[in-house]
Scaffold this active site. Structure first.
Site, PDB file in Angstrom:
ATOM      1  N   CYS A 454      26.367  72.628  22.763  1.00 23.58           N
ATOM      2  CA  CYS A 454      25.704  72.332  24.205  1.00 23.58           C
ATOM      3  C   CYS A 454      25.459  70.731  24.295  1.00 23.58           C
ATOM      4  CB  CYS A 454      24.381  72.979  24.509  1.00 23.58           C
ATOM      5  SG  CYS A 454      23.425  72.953  23.069  1.00 23.58           S
ATOM      6  N   HIS A 827      18.568  73.751  22.420  1.00 21.42           N
ATOM      7  CA  HIS A 827      19.420  73.921  23.410  1.00 21.42           C
ATOM      8  C   HIS A 827      19.406  72.704  24.481  1.00 21.42           C
ATOM      9  CE1 HIS A 827      22.528  75.674  25.813  1.00 21.42           C
ATOM     10  NE2 HIS A 827      21.573  75.498  27.000  1.00 21.42           N
TER      11      HIS A 827
END
Length: 996
Positions: A454, A827
């Site tokens: 990510c 994330h």
């Protein structure tokens, strides 16, 4: 006597009169009488009991039968014979078409008087056969309950041997046909009682004959797994499972999940119907069996079944939390379904529209059950927030609904997620996810997470949304001798033109991977961005020069033209320059060094540093959404780089002062000269910018991006161990160091240094401070006399002779957010918008800029949220409030685009001219063919996937709409695609990771 009794019963006398006469007849029946008279009375009482049209007549028949069975046993045994019972069971009693429904009650009544008779065994043998035959005829729940009551009271009549197993199996099939046709509470309760009687009989048989349990369960599974049944098996089958001993669970589940004869469609049908059982009231251990089978399927890697069933049933399970009688079991099943479904946010997101209403309903109920369920639900929701961070727009209503409920700590969340996840799911799930999907309604395309990538996806999307850079990359000619830039061009082209909802960046990842990065581990997106830009820059320097079509205007001098033509694309787009000056405090000699940068790394000031109480170090300011012309007169360019900045005046009702002022060094003996300059007017209307105005004004103790830049540019005293070696003094001396920006980049990248090393814990920690982010930033740039002359030639600004500072305006275009508390985990996702030139070319009148069009309003430019495969619409309000709602979600890397002005006029004009002549970038033939080929492949994949799923979906049992008034979340994640120059496309197996 029978004639008298019949006459009394059929008479029109009042019931109290009849009752007195009947009582006399019954008392007389207790006396000895001949056999013929007994038979006559037994026939009459049988007729009254079986065919009486009123309850009163049947009660009289019952009472007479009981008297004769007790006082005339021999005559009763002779009358109640095998042949008579056989006739009753096979032919019924009464006129054709109006057979009695009370035959079984009659037999149960009579059996108690013949238990000790010689004919008892014959009667039992007859009933064992006849009850099996009756069950095979699929009687109604009421009749089946009567059989169960008969056999429970007289277990001698239960079939034995092989017939007993057959009876159990047929009884289960019979339950599978039960349906409650009424919605009245009284009838529903009666139906539930009837089902409990039938399942209670099975329990009795299983207790005495345990060998019948497993064959019975096999029959049950055959029923619920059948794909040929036209009628959906009744949920009443749940009542059977509750009586299966839990110690048999492991063996039963193991046998089922490892049986090769059971197809996936059958297994999916079975578990789907079992999940429907959560709506069965009063059932025990049903949730345990459902969860056990789900875990069993996970252990044998039947992930396709688990995915389909979870997504098709989770909303129905969730809806059952509204009903206290089934709430506990439904919540257990829901918890496992969500906590195990960790490869995708899809299941959790299906529930998002329904959660606030359920929470409100449970709060209103205000019971112990509701309170306990609310706490468990809140814990579950926070687990999902932790697992699938990055959807603040979707989560805000849910977060608001549960804000008053307890929040579990991170250890508890990790324990729950680790305990319930599907084991060894990574490789096996790749071919099942993403599901059949359509492109995002935004028209943008997502990037597939290839295993904690990510960080790369967020950076690529931010670079892609930098429209000037994207157009330049897409305009690259074929054969440019830049392999990494070529791969980026292919990736951008697929993001621009692919039909897929998301594509795989696998080829670009392998080419741009920093060699020190650990595969599969989370990395620092800022570190990756620096490495990527440096690679692209060095590659162009050593390869064929690109961007030849970008020619500077004829107004450019030869020196400036040479300067621009010798820049790489990375330098043109992201390159800036900074001058570092060090002044010896003894001899006052100043040494300086200029260096290039592609990003500014902004440290956080010490906590004891007052950012608001003293004069700002440098004039970095945040500006509300408005139209601001670049500086137009000499007052904007003035002063020495060593003049102290005057504090700005606040509260001017007419205009907001925007003076370009700096804090520097003064020559000894010289007074500080205040800077002259004109104010740039700012539209102070509250609408439509009132909301932004509140956001732009940070709380007293909070910090903003301008605060961090000011701290970065503020003078630093070099003393003690950090003394400066002065060449003129030839010794270490106290000194003062200051950094000044001498060239502003077209795209300004700011990295907020949130990760620092904690010597106490010997670990890197994250600074979670909320930093307010201005949508427009005003940056000071040092200007030389030569540059001032060039500025004048551009026709944009005028400047006074001499060097000084002027401000450049930057518009926020991307924000990369890190969710988590460590650089090694968490994330990344990003907010982005496409910034274009919004400054009107007309000169302002009366000092007030005139907007070119409504589209130039900063707040009207659409924001997007990029989270791996998911792309959704967003807003600046979400960007600025994300940390307020989610404290661990903090802005990390910011992209600003320079508005057309002094230094950028040449590049802006070239880009504008290129856009006017060529429009959207035209791709070279090979790239166009690769995209076309992959789009066709994607359509073929979708068609194949649709056919495969149709076999599953068509087999699912039909169920009613549980929330007809609520819109479902139809967002699906996407199929993968390839964008490698070597291979124009990729099928469903062209990526090797999951969305983390």
């Amino acid at each position: 006597m029978d004639k008298i009794l019949e006459a009394v019963v059929m008479s029109s006398y009042p019931n109290n009169v009849k009752q007195g006469l009947v009582r006399r007849v019954i008392e007389a029946s207790k006396q000895p009488m001949d056999s013929e008279q007994c038979w006559s009375m037994l026939e009459l009482s049988t007729k009254l009991y079986l065919t009486g049209d009123t309850k009163y007549k049947r009660e009289i028949g019952k009472e007479v039968l009981e008297v004769y069975g007790h006082y005339h046993p021999e005559e009763f045994e002779e009358f109640f014979n095998v042949r008579f019972l056989l006739s009753l069971l096979q032919e019924g009693y009464g006129p054709l078409g109006k057979r009695s429904h009370y035959v079984l009650d009659y037999i149960q009544l009579g059996l108690q008087f013949v238990l000790e008779s010689p004919s008892a065994n014959s009667i039992f043998s007859l009933l064992r056969i006849e009850v099996l035959r009756k069950i095979c005829e699929r009687p109604s729940p009421k009749q089946c309950a009567k059989i169960s009551k008969l056999l429970t009271q007289h277990p001698q009549c239960i079939p034995t041997g092989k017939h007993q197993l057959l009876f159990c199996q047929q009884l289960i099939r019979c339950i599978g046909h039960f349906q409650c046709v009424s919605e009245e509470e009284e009838q529903i309760m009666e139906f539930l009682e009837q089902v409990n009687k039938v399942s209670g009989l099975l329990q009795r048989i299983w207790r005495t004959q345990t060998s019948t349990i497993l064959p019975s369960l096999k029959e049950l599974f055959t029923i619920i797994s059948s794909t040929e049944e036209q009628e959906v098996p009744s949920n009443a089958l749940a009542s059977v499972v509750q009586f299966v001993p839990l110690e048999l669970m492991d063996g039963v589940i193991r046998n089922l999940t490892n049986d090769d004869s059971i197809t996936d469609v059958q297994m999916m049908m079975a578990i789907s119907r079992m999940i429907d059982w959560v709506s069965w009231p009063l059932g025990k251990n049903i949730d345990k069996w459902i969860i056990a089978l789900l875990k069993g399927l996970a252990s044998v890697k039947k992930f396709s079944i688990l995915i389909e069933v979870t997504l098709s049933k989770i909303e129905k399970v969730f809806s059952k939390l509204l009903y206290p009688i089934v709430r506990e079991g439904a919540l257990s099943v829901l918890q496992y379904m969500l906590l195990s479904f960790q490869h995708s946010h899809e299941a959790f997101h299906l529930l998002l529209p329904h959660i606030p209403r359920l929470v409100a309903s449970l709060k209103k109920e205000d019971s112990n059950s509701a309170t306990s369920s609310l706490e468990q639900l809140a814990e579950l929701i926070h687990c999902m927030f932790f697992r699938f961070s990055g959807f603040p727009d979707l989560y805000e209503p849910v977060l608001e609904a549960v804000k008053a409920l307890p929040i579990p700590n991170e250890d508890r969340i990790k324990h729950l997620l680790g305990q319930n996840g599907w084991t060894s799911q990574k490789n096996e799930l790749a071919c099942f996810y993403p599901r059949l999907a359509s492109k995002s309604e935004t028209g943008k395309i997502g990037l597939i997470n290839l295993g904690n990538t990510c960080y790369m996806n967020s950076i690529i999307q931010s670079l892609f949304m930098a429209s000037d850079f994207r157009h330049s990359v897409l305009n690259l000619t074929e054969g440019n001798s830049q392999p990494l830039m070529t791969k980026l061009q292919w990736l951008f082209a697929f993001l621009e033109h692919s039909q897929r909802p998301a594509i795989s960046p696998e080829s670009f990842l392998s080419a741009s991977w920093p060699p020190w990065f650990t595969p599969g581990a989370q990395q620092d997106c800022s570190e990756y961005l620096k490495y990527l830009l440096d690679r692209l820059h060095e590659e162009e320097k050593t390869g064929k020069r690109i961007y030849q079509k970008l020619k500077e205007s004829s107004l450019m001098s030869q020196a400036v033209e040479h300067h621009y033509l010798n820049k790489t694309l990375i330098e043109k787009m992201f390159g800036g320059k900074m001058m570092t000056k060090i002044r010896c405090l003894k001899c006052l000699n100043v040494s300086s060094r200029e260096e290039a940068f592609t990003d500014l790394s902004l440290a956080f000031p010490p906590s004891d540093r007052n950012m608001h109480g003293s004069t700002p170090v440098l004039p970095v300011e945040e500006i509300g959404p408005q139209f601001i012309e670049p500086p137009v007169n000499a007052g904007q360019l003035a002063g020495s780089p060593w003049i102290r900045r005057k504090a700005p005046m606040v509260g001017d009702p007419a205009t907001l002062p925007m003076l370009v002022e700096t804090l520097g060094f003064q020559e000894p003996g010289k007074a500080a000269n205040p800077l002259s300059g004109n104010d740039v007017s700012v539209d102070t209307a509250k609408d439509p910018f009132s909301t932004f105005g509140e956001q732009a004004c940070a709380p007293k103790d909070s910090r903003s991006v301008p605060d961090l830049i000011n701290y970065f540019l503020s003078p630093e005293r070099l003393t003690a161990e950090n003394k400066y070696h002065c060449e003129k003094c030839a010794s270490l001396q106290d000194a003062e160091k200051v950094a000044e920006l001498t060239e502003g980049p077209h795209y300004l990248i700011l990295t907020l240094l949130r990760f620092s090393f904690d010597p106490r814990t010997m670990k890197r920690k994250k600074i979670l401070d909320n930093i307010s982010i201005p949508v427009v930033l005003k940056l000071p740039i040092l200007v030389t006399p030569e540059e001032t002359e060039e500025v004048c030639r551009c026709g944009k600004d005028s400047a006074a002779p001499g060097s000084g500072f002027m401000s450049l305006l930057y518009d926020l275009c991307s924000v990369v957010v890190h969710s988590g508390i460590s650089s090694e985990s968490g994330h990344y996702y990003c907010y982005s918008r496409e910034c274009t030139d919004t400054v009107p070319h007309e000169q302002p009148r009366d000092g007030v800029p005139k907007p070119a069009s409504d589209k130039q309003l900063d707040l009207e430019i659409q924001w997007y949220l990029f989270n791996d495969t998911r792309v959704s619409f967003s807003s600046f309000e979400s960007v600025s409030n994300v940390t307020s709602f989610f404290p661990k979600d903090t802005a990390y890397v910011l992209f600003y685009r320079q508005r057309p002005g002094r230094q950028s006029c040449l590049l802006h004009e070239a880009l504008t001219e290129a856009g006017r002549l060529h429009g959207e970038p035209s791709l070279h033939k090979d790239l166009m063919e690769a995209i076309s080929k992959d789009n066709i492949l994607y359509l073929q994949e979708q068609e194949k996937e649709a056919r495969n799923r149709a076999a599953y979906i068509s087999a699912l049992p039909k169920s009613p709409l549980w929330w007809r008034d609520l819109d479902k979340d139809k967002d699906d994640d996407s199929s993968s695609g390839g964008c490698s120059p070597a291979a124009g496309g990729g099928g469903s197996g062209s990526f090797h990771g999951l969305v983390f």
